[in-house]
Write a protein that holds these residues in place. Structure first.
Motif, PDB file in Angstrom:
ATOM      1  N   GLY A   4       0.288   1.920  -6.995  1.00 50.88           N
ATOM      2  CA  GLY A   4       0.436   1.584  -5.585  1.00 50.88           C
ATOM      3  C   GLY A   4       0.924   0.166  -5.404  1.00 50.88           C
ATOM      4  N   PHE A   5       0.787  -0.342  -4.181  1.00 54.24           N
ATOM      5  CA  PHE A   5       1.250  -1.699  -3.898  1.00 54.24           C
ATOM      6  C   PHE A   5       0.552  -2.236  -2.664  1.00 54.24           C
ATOM      7  CE2 PHE A   5       4.120   1.261  -1.775  1.00 54.24           C
ATOM      8  CZ  PHE A   5       4.176   0.760  -0.477  1.00 54.24           C
ATOM      9  N   VAL A   6       0.636  -3.569  -2.502  1.00 53.63           N
ATOM     10  CA  VAL A   6       0.150  -4.248  -1.308  1.00 53.63           C
ATOM     11  C   VAL A   6       1.364  -4.841  -0.602  1.00 53.63           C
ATOM     12  CG1 VAL A   6      -1.255  -6.147  -0.398  1.00 53.63           C
ATOM     13  CG2 VAL A   6      -2.097  -4.785  -2.321  1.00 53.63           C
ATOM     14  N   ALA A   7       1.442  -4.619   0.698  1.00 47.48           N
ATOM     15  CA  ALA A   7       2.563  -5.132   1.488  1.00 47.48           C
ATOM     16  C   ALA A   7       2.029  -6.015   2.607  1.00 47.48           C
ATOM     17  CB  ALA A   7       3.395  -3.995   2.059  1.00 47.48           C
ATOM     18  N   LEU A   8       2.647  -7.178   2.779  1.00 46.87           N
ATOM     19  CA  LEU A   8       2.301  -8.105   3.849  1.00 46.87           C
ATOM     20  C   LEU A   8       3.481  -8.186   4.804  1.00 46.87           C
ATOM     21  CD1 LEU A   8       0.377 -10.307   5.026  1.00 46.87           C
ATOM     22  CD2 LEU A   8       1.567 -11.952   3.552  1.00 46.87           C
ATOM     23  N   ASN A   9       3.236  -7.832   6.059  1.00 51.11           N
ATOM     24  CA  ASN A   9       4.296  -7.825   7.075  1.00 51.11           C
ATOM     25  C   ASN A   9       5.501  -7.008   6.624  1.00 51.11           C
ATOM     26  OD1 ASN A   9       2.791  -9.493   8.832  1.00 51.11           O
ATOM     27  ND2 ASN A   9       3.501 -11.337   7.741  1.00 51.11           N
ATOM     28  N   GLY A  10       5.210  -5.865   6.010  1.00 46.80           N
ATOM     29  CA  GLY A  10       6.251  -4.943   5.602  1.00 46.80           C
ATOM     30  C   GLY A  10       6.955  -5.283   4.304  1.00 46.80           C
ATOM     31  N   LYS A  11       6.530  -6.368   3.642  1.00 50.24           N
ATOM     32  CA  LYS A  11       7.162  -6.793   2.391  1.00 50.24           C
ATOM     33  C   LYS A  11       6.171  -6.662   1.241  1.00 50.24           C
ATOM     34  CE  LYS A  11       9.574 -10.681   0.205  1.00 50.24           C
ATOM     35  NZ  LYS A  11      10.036 -12.087   0.369  1.00 50.24           N
ATOM     36  N   SER A  21      -0.931   0.617   7.768  1.00 59.44           N
ATOM     37  CA  SER A  21      -0.768  -0.813   8.032  1.00 59.44           C
ATOM     38  C   SER A  21      -1.843  -1.255   9.018  1.00 59.44           C
ATOM     39  CB  SER A  21       0.617  -1.104   8.611  1.00 59.44           C
ATOM     40  OG  SER A  21       1.622  -0.886   7.640  1.00 59.44           O
ATOM     41  N   HIS A  22      -2.500  -2.351   8.699  1.00 56.22           N
ATOM     42  CA  HIS A  22      -3.564  -2.872   9.557  1.00 56.22           C
ATOM     43  C   HIS A  22      -3.183  -4.270  10.038  1.00 56.22           C
ATOM     44  CE1 HIS A  22      -6.427   0.351   8.533  1.00 56.22           C
ATOM     45  NE2 HIS A  22      -5.841   0.323   7.344  1.00 56.22           N
ATOM     46  N   HIS A  23      -3.393  -4.511  11.329  1.00 53.37           N
ATOM     47  CA  HIS A  23      -3.067  -5.809  11.908  1.00 53.37           C
ATOM     48  C   HIS A  23      -4.240  -6.776  11.756  1.00 53.37           C
ATOM     49  CE1 HIS A  23      -0.066  -3.233  13.850  1.00 53.37           C
ATOM     50  NE2 HIS A  23       0.638  -4.346  14.067  1.00 53.37           N
ATOM     51  N   PHE A  24      -3.915  -8.034  11.531  1.00 52.21           N
ATOM     52  CA  PHE A  24      -4.940  -9.079  11.579  1.00 52.21           C
ATOM     53  C   PHE A  24      -4.338 -10.301  12.265  1.00 52.21           C
ATOM     54  CE2 PHE A  24      -2.756  -9.827   7.560  1.00 52.21           C
ATOM     55  CZ  PHE A  24      -2.642 -11.212   7.472  1.00 52.21           C
ATOM     56  N   THR A  25      -5.184 -11.025  12.975  1.00 49.29           N
ATOM     57  CA  THR A  25      -4.730 -12.158  13.778  1.00 49.29           C
ATOM     58  C   THR A  25      -5.449 -13.428  13.360  1.00 49.29           C
ATOM     59  OG1 THR A  25      -4.320 -10.683  15.661  1.00 49.29           O
ATOM     60  CG2 THR A  25      -4.449 -13.042  16.119  1.00 49.29           C
ATOM     61  N   LEU A  26      -4.690 -14.491  13.206  1.00 43.19           N
ATOM     62  CA  LEU A  26      -5.232 -15.809  12.887  1.00 43.19           C
ATOM     63  C   LEU A  26      -5.112 -16.708  14.113  1.00 43.19           C
ATOM     64  CD1 LEU A  26      -3.493 -16.359   9.427  1.00 43.19           C
ATOM     65  CD2 LEU A  26      -5.807 -15.510   9.812  1.00 43.19           C
ATOM     66  N   VAL A  41      -0.038 -13.240  14.112  1.00 41.28           N
ATOM     67  CA  VAL A  41      -0.279 -11.800  14.062  1.00 41.28           C
ATOM     68  C   VAL A  41       0.475 -11.204  12.880  1.00 41.28           C
ATOM     69  CG1 VAL A  41      -0.100  -9.602  15.292  1.00 41.28           C
ATOM     70  CG2 VAL A  41      -0.581 -11.714  16.566  1.00 41.28           C
ATOM     71  N   ASN A  42      -0.235 -10.519  11.986  1.00 42.47           N
ATOM     72  CA  ASN A  42       0.353 -10.025  10.741  1.00 42.47           C
ATOM     73  C   ASN A  42      -0.129  -8.606  10.455  1.00 42.47           C
ATOM     74  OD1 ASN A  42       1.448 -12.795   9.460  1.00 42.47           O
ATOM     75  ND2 ASN A  42      -0.549 -13.164  10.380  1.00 42.47           N
ATOM     76  N   THR A  43       0.532  -7.957   9.519  1.00 43.39           N
ATOM     77  CA  THR A  43       0.113  -6.620   9.076  1.00 43.39           C
ATOM     78  C   THR A  43      -0.100  -6.621   7.568  1.00 43.39           C
ATOM     79  OG1 THR A  43       2.386  -5.844   8.766  1.00 43.39           O
ATOM     80  CG2 THR A  43       1.356  -5.456  10.920  1.00 43.39           C
ATOM     81  N   LEU A  44      -1.072  -5.837   7.147  1.00 38.33           N
ATOM     82  CA  LEU A  44      -1.377  -5.699   5.724  1.00 38.33           C
ATOM     83  C   LEU A  44      -1.538  -4.218   5.423  1.00 38.33           C
ATOM     84  CD1 LEU A  44      -2.117  -7.337   3.088  1.00 38.33           C
ATOM     85  CD2 LEU A  44      -4.502  -6.956   3.739  1.00 38.33           C
ATOM     86  N   ALA A  45      -0.892  -3.760   4.357  1.00 35.82           N
ATOM     87  CA  ALA A  45      -0.998  -2.351   3.963  1.00 35.82           C
ATOM     88  C   ALA A  45      -1.265  -2.259   2.475  1.00 35.82           C
ATOM     89  CB  ALA A  45       0.287  -1.605   4.314  1.00 35.82           C
ATOM     90  N   ILE A  46      -2.179  -1.371   2.096  1.00 32.52           N
ATOM     91  CA  ILE A  46      -2.455  -1.086   0.686  1.00 32.52           C
ATOM     92  C   ILE A  46      -2.157   0.387   0.457  1.00 32.52           C
ATOM     93  CG2 ILE A  46      -4.169  -1.095  -1.153  1.00 32.52           C
ATOM     94  CD1 ILE A  46      -5.689  -3.238   0.373  1.00 32.52           C
ATOM     95  N   SER A  47      -1.197   0.653  -0.387  1.00 28.83           N
ATOM     96  CA  SER A  47      -0.782   2.031  -0.639  1.00 28.83           C
ATOM     97  C   SER A  47      -1.318   2.515  -1.970  1.00 28.83           C
ATOM     98  CB  SER A  47       0.748   2.134  -0.630  1.00 28.83           C
ATOM     99  OG  SER A  47       1.250   1.852   0.669  1.00 28.83           O
ATOM    100  N   ASP A  48      -1.913   3.689  -1.950  1.00 30.61           N
ATOM    101  CA  ASP A  48      -2.431   4.332  -3.147  1.00 30.61           C
ATOM    102  C   ASP A  48      -1.517   5.515  -3.461  1.00 30.61           C
ATOM    103  OD1 ASP A  48      -3.825   5.515  -5.186  1.00 30.61           O
ATOM    104  OD2 ASP A  48      -5.697   5.780  -4.065  1.00 30.61           O
ATOM    105  N   LEU A  49      -0.653   5.321  -4.473  1.00 29.16           N
ATOM    106  CA  LEU A  49       0.271   6.375  -4.873  1.00 29.16           C
ATOM    107  C   LEU A  49      -0.417   7.218  -5.932  1.00 29.16           C
ATOM    108  CD1 LEU A  49       3.509   4.195  -5.140  1.00 29.16           C
ATOM    109  CD2 LEU A  49       2.642   5.466  -3.152  1.00 29.16           C
TER     110      LEU A  49
END
Length: 295
Positions: free
Chosen positions: A48-55, A6-11, A86-94
Motif C-alpha cells: 500500500g501507500f500513504v498519500a498527503l494531499n493526493g501525493k 482520504s481524511h481531512h485534517f486542519t491546522l 486544510v489537508n488530506t491524508l490517505a492510507i491505502s491497503d492494497l
C-alpha cells in the motif's frame, strides 16, 4: 481505521507557521498499529501507500519469502513540510493476491488503526526534567518492584547484586532509570542514555541492559537514595546486595552468616539469566558480569 479513504485534517495558522519555521522542533507523525494480540508496534499494510494531499509520500511492499529478516521493520512517518492549513491524508491497503502469498512474508492482521500526531522534539535537558517530574516512582513502589522481582524468580535466592555504575559510561549513575517493561533491578543513567540516543538519531530506544524497547522510562528514587548515601558517606563499594524484602547492604559491609535450610543461590542482576549454584558447585559464567563466589 485504515479504510482506503482520504481524511481531512486542519491546522491552525499558528501551528502551520511554527511547522514552516527554519529548524522547527515541531512536526507531524503518522502512526499505524494492529491492536490484535496486544501488539502496539508500528504496523503498516503489507502492500500500500500513504498519500498527503493526493501525493504519494511512502509506499509499502512485503518482505520476500527468502529475506533474512523475520518481519519488516515498520516505523512512523514524519511530515515536516506543509503549505496550507486544510489537508488530506490517505492510507491505502492494497490486499496481496492469494497466488502471491507464498512469495512473501506477510503480517497477519485483520484491522489496522492509524493516527496523526503533532510532535515537538525536546532538548535533552527538557526531556530529562520531564522524566524526573512525570515518571518518578516513590520509595514504596520501588521497593515493591524489588520484592516482585524476587517473587517471580524460578529459584530461591538469598540476594541479588546490583552495580551502582552506569552500563553505558561505567561511571556512577546520576539519575537511575529503567524501561517501563524491563524486569531487571539494575538501572542506567538517564543523562548518559539520553545523550547516546540523541547522537544515534534513532526512534528505536532500547534498554542497554535487556534490549527491550524503552520509550517510556521509570525514575527509581529508591536506587537514587542508595547512590546519594554512597556519595554522602564516601562508601567505596560500587555494588549493593538486595534482600527479598527490598532491604540492601553495600558489598563491603559485614554480613552475618546463617546456615541455609534450602538451596541458596546468588544472582548478579547485570544478566538475570546467569545464576550461581551453591558454593562449591561448578561455575558456568562466561563474562565478568556473571556468577562469582559468594563472600
Amino acid at each position: 481505521m485504515v479504510d482506503n479513504q482520504s481524511h481531512h485534517f486542519t491546522l491552525s495558522a499558528d501551528i502551520l507557521e511554527k511547522l514552516q519555521a527554519p529548524q522547527s522542533k515541531l512536526f507531524l507523525e503518522v502512526r499505524c498499529i494492529s491492536i490484535e494480540g496486544g501488539n502496539s508496534e508500528t504496523t503498516w499494510p503489507n502492500s500500500g501507500f500513504v498519500a498527503l494531499n493526493g501525493k504519494e509520500i511512502t509506499r509499502f511492499t512485503p518482505l520476500k519469502y527468502n529475506s533474512a529478516l523475520k518481519r519488516r521493520k515498520d516505523k512512523p512517518i514524519a511530515i515536516r513540510k506543509l503549505e496550507k492549513t486544510v489537508n488530506t491524508l490517505a492510507i491505502s491497503d492494497l490486499k496481496t493476491v492469494r497466488s502471491a502469498k507464498c512469495m512473501f512474508k506477510l503480517n497477519t492482521y485483520t484491522l489496522l488503526y492509524a493516527g496523526l500526531f503533532l510532535i515537538r522534539e525536546l532538548e535533552p535537558a527538557e526531556f530529562i526534567t520531564k522524566v524526573k517530574s512525570q515518571n518518578a516512582r516513590n520509595f514504596e513502589d520501588c521497593r515493591e518492584f524489588i520484592r516482585s522481582y524476587f517473587a517471580n524468580l524460578p529459584v530461591v535466592m538469598s540476594r541479588v547484586l546490583m552495580k551502582l555504575t552506569d552500563p553505558i559510561e561505567k561511571s556512577l549513575i546520576q539519575t537511575p532509570v529503567r524501561g517501563l517493561f524491563c524486569h531487571h533491578i539494575t538501572c542506567f543513567s538517564l543523562e548518559n542514555y539520553t545523550n547516546v540516543m540523541r547522537k544515534a538519531k534513532t526512534d528505536e530506544w532500547r534498554c542497554p541492559i535487556c534490549k527491550l524497547k524503552s520509550h517510556r522510562l521509570v525514575y527509581d528514587k529508591y536506587v537514587e537514595s542508595i547512590v546519594e548515601k554512597k556519595k554522602a558517606e564516601s562508601i567505596s563499594s560500587i555494588e549493593v546486595a538486595f534482600a527479598e524484602d527490598a532491604s540492601y547492604k553495600f558489598q563491603d559491609e559485614p554480613e552475618p552468616v546463617k546456615p541455609p535450610d534450602h538451596q541458596v543461590v546468588e544472582v548478579v542482576d547485570d544478566d538475570p539469566l546467569m545464576i550461581q549454584p551453591e558454593i562449591g558447585a561448578p561455575m558456568t559464567g562466561k563474562n565478568d558480569l556473571g556468577p562469582r563466589p559468594l563472600d
